[in-house]
Design an enzyme around this catalytic site. Structure first.
Site, mmCIF file in Angstrom:
data_model
loop_
_atom_site.group_PDB
_atom_site.id
_atom_site.type_symbol
_atom_site.label_atom_id
_atom_site.label_comp_id
_atom_site.label_asym_id
_atom_site.label_seq_id
_atom_site.Cartn_x
_atom_site.Cartn_y
_atom_site.Cartn_z
ATOM 1 N N ASP A 158 -2.854 -7.466 -8.116
ATOM 2 C CA ASP A 158 -1.859 -8.171 -7.295
ATOM 3 C C ASP A 158 -2.542 -8.974 -6.180
ATOM 4 O O ASP A 158 -3.690 -8.727 -5.828
ATOM 5 C CB ASP A 158 -0.848 -7.186 -6.691
ATOM 6 N N GLU A 208 -1.160 -2.826 -5.826
ATOM 7 C CA GLU A 208 -1.915 -1.906 -4.963
ATOM 8 C C GLU A 208 -1.589 -2.143 -3.502
ATOM 9 O O GLU A 208 -1.610 -1.238 -2.677
ATOM 10 C CB GLU A 208 -3.423 -2.086 -5.196
ATOM 11 N N GLU A 209 -1.269 -3.406 -3.169
ATOM 12 C CA GLU A 209 -1.172 -3.796 -1.753
ATOM 13 C C GLU A 209 0.082 -3.295 -1.051
ATOM 14 O O GLU A 209 0.196 -3.402 0.157
ATOM 15 C CB GLU A 209 -1.217 -5.330 -1.636
ATOM 16 N N HIS A 233 -8.628 -10.254 3.017
ATOM 17 C CA HIS A 233 -7.320 -10.512 3.638
ATOM 18 C C HIS A 233 -7.351 -11.720 4.588
ATOM 19 O O HIS A 233 -6.425 -11.886 5.377
ATOM 20 C CB HIS A 233 -6.770 -9.277 4.396
HETATM 21 ZN ZN LIG Z 1 -6.077 -5.570 0.235
HETATM 22 ZN ZN LIG Z 2 -7.621 -4.577 -2.227
#
Ligand SMILES: [Zn+2]
Ligand SMILES: [Zn+2]
Length: 386
Positions: free
Chosen positions: A75, A133-134, A356
């Site tokens: 993702d 996952e996020e 990020h």
């Molecule tokens: Zn991340």
């Molecule tokens: Zn990650």
């Protein structure tokens, strides 16, 4: 001899395709379709599931033997990409800024190579392509519920990370990442005129006292050798200087590496709110939402990854735990394994932006490093079993 390096061009192409077409957690439909098409082209057997985009693929070796699982997430994040590479995000406001495009591409490459060479090893390799996952609740639990770990003996996963340079592998023997929880406390009192406090129950004073007293938890109530964070990031109360408010709300996050400390802190937050409210005459409601559990590596499996890193000529770096959350932790609660960091910064190429960030761009050198690390760690495991 299984030669991973022959697949590198394809791995790079997969990575660039996935990078150019990022999708948010739980919405990774195109990415999932792409992964399925590559698996199909390469004759890799896989399963899809109603309601989720995650995929389970399996390569069966020539003879029976242990089952090793590799996991990649796929993702992306809600972020506008600021890189100018020709494979930059084509989806406005969405970007693979955490490197999950790299993870998925590496697993696709490994699955293809191992499928071609399936006569050369015993046992089974399970490839877990995990969505979301996020974003809690994350995809790991739903993959496990759908059988991701059925018959699996051991699991390995990795994250490309800009805190380290290419060629460095970050390893932690035990706790590596934190449990990340969220809490909210709503304080209720009696509002009124700022000049008549004796006729009110002032929630601003009560709320402020809760914020201050919460600082007591990490400093006085938990083991000084056990890392923990209690942060109040949001406090809302009042909008006029001469009004006593009947409602205050505060929200925060708790980060811990140990389940006992985690339980203790949840209880202590409640007791703190209770104590302050009893003393001030206010009432409260508390919501405590547990995020991912702490990620704890297995010592022997970490030793295998360390050996692989050394044999491949990479620099194994011992790391202290990071207080991020990561849902690979759920797999490690069920089977032994190891999660490790693969350095992806390269100052000589100007690639230093953190994960990020809108200019995060991992050095593609670490595609090879990641693929070889997973493959060699798996081999080490098989050797140790023999
Ligand atoms: Zn991340
Ligand atoms: Zn990650």
């Amino acid at each position: 001899m299984i030669e991973i390096r022959n697949e590198l061009e394809k791995i790079r192409a997969h990575r660039r395709h996935i990078h150019a077409h990022p999708e948010l957690s739980f919405e990774e439909h195109e990415t999932s379709r792409y992964i399925q098409s590559v698996l199909r082209e390469n004759g890799v057997e896989f399963q899809t599931f109603d309601g989720i985009t995650g995929i389970l693929a399996t390569v069966n070796g020539a003879n029976s033997g242990p089952c090793i699982a590799f996991r990649a997430d796929f993702d992306a994040l809600a972020l506008q990409e600021e890189n100018n590479c020709d494979f930059r995000s084509q989806n406005d406001g969405i970007m693979h800024a955490c490197g999950h495009d790299m993870h998925a591409a590496v697993l696709l490459g490994l699955a293809s190579v191992l499928q071609k060479n399936r006569g050369e090893f015993a046992g089974k390799i399970r490839f877990i392509f995990q969505h979301a996952e996020e974003c809690t609740p994350g995809g790991a639990l739903s993959m496990i519920e759908r059988g991701a770990l059925d018959g699996v003996d051991v699991i390995f996963g990795l994250h490309v990370i800009a805190n380290f340079n290419v060629g460095e592998i970050g390893l932690a023997d035990g706790a590596m990442m934190a449990a990340a929880d969220h809490f909210r406390i709503d304080v209720k009192g009696v509002g009124g005129h700022g000049a008549q406090p004796h006729l009110t129950v002032d929630t601003l004073v009560a709320g402020a006292r809760i914020v201050v007293d919460l600082q007591n938890i990490v400093s006085r109530l938990t083991d000084p050798m056990a890392p923990a964070v209690v942060t109040v990031g949001k406090f809302q109360c009042g909008n006029a200087f001469n009004i006593i408010q009947e409602h205050a709300a505060l929200e925060g996050t708790v980060r811990t590496l140990d389940d006992k400390v985690r339980d203790r802190i949840e209880q202590a937050i409640r007791q703190t709110a209770e104590g302050v409210c009893t003393a001030t005459g206010a009432s409260f409601q508390m919501e405590y939402k547990r995020g991912y559990p702490p990620l704890v590596n297995h010592k022997e499996m970490t030793a295998l990854a360390r050996k692989a890193a050394e044999r491949l000529g990479y620099k194994a770096v011992d790391i202290v735990p990071a207080m991020f959350g990561e849902d690979f932790s759920y797999y490690l609660q069920k089977v032994p394994g190891c999660y490790f960091f693969v350095g992806c910064s390269n100052p000589s190429k100007g690639l230093i932006s953190p994960n990020h960030s809108p200019t995060f761009l991992p050095d593609e050198e670490c595609l090879e490093i990641s693929a070889l690390m997973l493959f060699e760690t798996g081999l080490e495991y098989l050797k140790n079993r023999a």
